[in-house]
Design an enzyme around this catalytic site. Structure first.
Site, mmCIF file in Angstrom:
data_model
loop_
_atom_site.group_PDB
_atom_site.id
_atom_site.type_symbol
_atom_site.label_atom_id
_atom_site.label_comp_id
_atom_site.label_asym_id
_atom_site.label_seq_id
_atom_site.Cartn_x
_atom_site.Cartn_y
_atom_site.Cartn_z
ATOM 1 N N ARG A 228 0.850 -1.192 0.000
ATOM 2 C CA ARG A 228 0.000 0.000 0.000
ATOM 3 C C ARG A 228 0.885 1.240 0.000
ATOM 4 O O ARG A 228 1.925 1.276 0.658
ATOM 5 C CB ARG A 228 -0.914 0.018 1.232
ATOM 6 C CG ARG A 228 -2.121 -0.902 1.110
ATOM 7 C CD ARG A 228 -3.117 -0.435 0.044
ATOM 8 N NE ARG A 228 -4.281 -1.305 -0.088
ATOM 9 C CZ ARG A 228 -4.440 -2.251 -1.011
ATOM 10 N NH1 ARG A 228 -3.503 -2.493 -1.904
ATOM 11 N NH2 ARG A 228 -5.561 -2.964 -1.048
ATOM 12 N N HIS A 276 -1.422 0.207 -10.237
ATOM 13 C CA HIS A 276 -2.046 -0.748 -9.296
ATOM 14 C C HIS A 276 -2.495 -2.026 -10.022
ATOM 15 O O HIS A 276 -3.676 -2.383 -10.026
ATOM 16 C CB HIS A 276 -3.225 -0.099 -8.563
ATOM 17 C CG HIS A 276 -3.561 -0.783 -7.267
ATOM 18 N ND1 HIS A 276 -3.885 -0.115 -6.114
ATOM 19 C CD2 HIS A 276 -3.598 -2.099 -6.931
ATOM 20 C CE1 HIS A 276 -4.118 -0.983 -5.136
ATOM 21 N NE2 HIS A 276 -3.951 -2.211 -5.615
HETATM 22 P P1 NAP Z 1 -1.582 -10.818 5.138
HETATM 23 O O1 NAP Z 1 -1.640 -12.266 4.840
HETATM 24 O O2 NAP Z 1 -2.444 -10.257 6.218
HETATM 25 O O3 NAP Z 1 -0.041 -10.469 5.434
HETATM 26 C C1 NAP Z 1 0.369 -9.254 5.967
HETATM 27 C C2 NAP Z 1 1.790 -9.430 6.452
HETATM 28 O O4 NAP Z 1 2.258 -8.183 6.962
HETATM 29 C C3 NAP Z 1 1.903 -10.435 7.600
HETATM 30 O O5 NAP Z 1 3.077 -11.183 7.471
HETATM 31 C C4 NAP Z 1 1.972 -9.541 8.834
HETATM 32 O O6 NAP Z 1 2.669 -10.126 9.926
HETATM 33 C C5 NAP Z 1 2.756 -8.387 8.274
HETATM 34 N N1 NAP Z 1 2.548 -7.195 9.093
HETATM 35 C C6 NAP Z 1 1.415 -6.486 9.259
HETATM 36 N N2 NAP Z 1 1.620 -5.469 10.120
HETATM 37 C C7 NAP Z 1 2.922 -5.544 10.484
HETATM 38 C C8 NAP Z 1 3.732 -4.793 11.353
HETATM 39 N N3 NAP Z 1 3.259 -3.740 12.009
HETATM 40 N N4 NAP Z 1 5.020 -5.166 11.497
HETATM 41 C C9 NAP Z 1 5.514 -6.245 10.849
HETATM 42 N N5 NAP Z 1 4.795 -7.009 10.000
HETATM 43 C C10 NAP Z 1 3.511 -6.657 9.831
HETATM 44 O O7 NAP Z 1 -1.916 -9.955 3.837
HETATM 45 P P2 NAP Z 1 -1.706 -10.389 2.315
HETATM 46 O O8 NAP Z 1 -2.916 -11.110 1.850
HETATM 47 O O9 NAP Z 1 -0.381 -11.002 2.164
HETATM 48 O O10 NAP Z 1 -1.745 -8.959 1.603
HETATM 49 C C11 NAP Z 1 -0.781 -7.977 1.944
HETATM 50 C C12 NAP Z 1 -1.194 -6.637 1.369
HETATM 51 O O11 NAP Z 1 -0.946 -6.621 -0.031
HETATM 52 C C13 NAP Z 1 -2.678 -6.305 1.457
HETATM 53 O O12 NAP Z 1 -2.997 -5.816 2.755
HETATM 54 C C14 NAP Z 1 -2.831 -5.249 0.411
HETATM 55 O O13 NAP Z 1 -2.590 -3.986 0.999
HETATM 56 C C15 NAP Z 1 -1.715 -5.552 -0.582
HETATM 57 N N6 NAP Z 1 -2.234 -5.981 -1.898
HETATM 58 C C16 NAP Z 1 -1.873 -5.265 -2.984
HETATM 59 C C17 NAP Z 1 -2.327 -5.647 -4.241
HETATM 60 C C18 NAP Z 1 -1.905 -4.894 -5.482
HETATM 61 O O14 NAP Z 1 -2.476 -5.129 -6.556
HETATM 62 N N7 NAP Z 1 -0.930 -4.029 -5.404
HETATM 63 C C19 NAP Z 1 -3.183 -6.750 -4.377
HETATM 64 C C20 NAP Z 1 -3.542 -7.450 -3.237
HETATM 65 C C21 NAP Z 1 -3.068 -7.056 -1.989
HETATM 66 P P3 NAP Z 1 2.080 -11.440 10.672
HETATM 67 O O15 NAP Z 1 2.237 -12.566 9.666
HETATM 68 O O16 NAP Z 1 2.948 -11.606 11.837
HETATM 69 O O17 NAP Z 1 0.641 -11.143 10.977
#
Ligand code: NAP
Length: 315
Positions: A228, A276
């Site tokens: 993000r 995006h």
């Molecule tokens: P997820 O499974 O919830 O993974 C988020 C990761 O970030 C987890 O490993 C989490 O740690 C870590 N995290 C969150 N807050 C943190 C902090 N304060 N300090 C350290 N680590 C932290 O989410 P996901 O499904 O992988 O998706 C990730 C993000 O990708 C989404 O939230 C979205 O913003 C983005 N995204 C972008 C696109 C695009 O087209 N550009 C598409 C889809 C998603 P833990 O494992 O310890 O909880």
């Protein structure tokens, strides 16, 4: 009578007709209706909404709402606008993870093989070969080792890169050096030639990649942001690129989207701007996953653990 489920998307965005059609096919056992098509006297029947970029006003029209199931992995725009007591679910789709892992590999290779530099050399008719770096000598660090980050890390490992990742809680991913916590972030940044940001936007991650973070990265390192936009301090990134401490940034996500035409990123020689596109929702697979979760929630009020969003964490 079939349960009434609302599909909610802000009306100033183009309708997502393919997704609606796929959801209808995947949910023959519910009446799926676009919110605007639901008669006012029936809004109190809606316990579950499938949200695809909703507004607060739209969500507030359903007084019995219990679940807002997002069609997106990132829920930072939904969490602040759901009425109190309404659960939020996010999209956990292996196809999305594969699509994102492919994008991470593609743009890591773009940086790894110096494509920005050779494109600029071609514009200047300059012939300067650079020494080859093996993938095993290229250290990639993923901040946000969650569903998408883990799949991306595995894809990079399979392609020979030396990969590490960072998350809030400790992780174990085969072939990936795993860091967590504040000290872990600095250690990850210090050992990474390419940082891939796959963090969600939360109160803890806004501006996390700031001037100190960029200074901790080795001189000549690069950034890919597919998480993000708000997780990156734009001024600090531009300063790190301008002083040539960082080599290049590939940015797919921005604080304001579409990126305003006057933004410095557009014309910056060391920035690649993407609209995006790294991990779009796939209507066919997302519809099947959302349908299974909605059906389960309607039956017994539960959801798969990885789809449940924890409002206190913000993701
Ligand atoms: P997820 O499974 O919830 O993974 C988020 C990761 O970030 C987890 O490993 C989490 O740690 C870590 N995290 C969150 N807050 C943190 C902090 N304060 N300090 C350290 N680590 C932290 O989410 P996901 O499904 O992988 O998706 C990730 C993000 O990708 C989404 O939230 C979205 O913003 C983005 N995204 C972008 C696109 C695009 O087209 N550009 C598409 C889809 C998603 P833990 O494992 O310890 O909880």
């Amino acid at each position: 009578m079939l349960p009434l489920v609302a599909y909610v998307r802000r009306t100033d965005w183009p309708p997502h007709l393919e997704l609606i059609e796929r959801l209808r096919t995947a949910l023959p056992d519910v009446e799926l209706a676009v919110l605007a098509d639901i008669a006012p006297q029936r809004l109190a029947e809606v316990r579950v909404a499938i949200v695809d970029g909703p507004t607060a006003e739209q969500l507030a029209t359903m007084p019995a709402l219990q679940l807002a199931h997002s069609t997106w992995a990132g829920v930072e725009t939904v969490l602040p606008i759901v009425p109190a007591g309404v659960a939020v679910a996010r999209m956990v789709d292996p196809q999305l993870a594969d699509t994102m892992a492919e994008a991470v590999l593609a743009w890591t290779l773009y940086l790894h093989r110096d494509m920005p530099r050779y494109a600029s050399q071609q514009r200047a008719a300059t012939w300067v070969p650079r020494p080859l770096v093996r993938t095993s000598d290229r250290r990639v660090g993923i901040v946000g080792l969650g569903m998408l980050g883990t799949r991306a890390a595995e894809r990079l490992v399979a392609n020979g890169f030396t990969v590490a990742g960072w998350s809030r809680s400790p992780k174990a991913v085969s072939g990936v050096e795993c860091f967590h916590g504040d000290d872990g972030l600095v250690a990850l940044l210090e050992r990474s030639d390419i940082i891939v940001d796959l963090l969600p936007q939360t109160s803890d991650t806004i501006g996390l990649l700031d001037g100190d973070a960029f200074t901790a990265m080795p001189a000549g390192a690069s950034l890919i942001n597919f998480g993000r936009g708000a997780t990156v301090d734009d001024d600090a990134l531009l300063a790190a690129l301008d002083r040539r401490h960082l080599d290049h940034a590939v940015l797919d996500v921005f604080i304001v989207e579409p990126l305003p035409p006057e933004h410095r990123y557009w014309a910056h020689p060391h920035v690649t701007v993407l609209p995006h596109i790294s991990g779009p929702t796939s209507p066919d697979t997302a519809a099947v996953i959302a349908a299974a979760n909605v059906r389960r929630f309607l039956a017994d009020g539960t959801l798969p653990a990885d789809a449940i969003v924890d409002p206190s964490r913000g993701y």
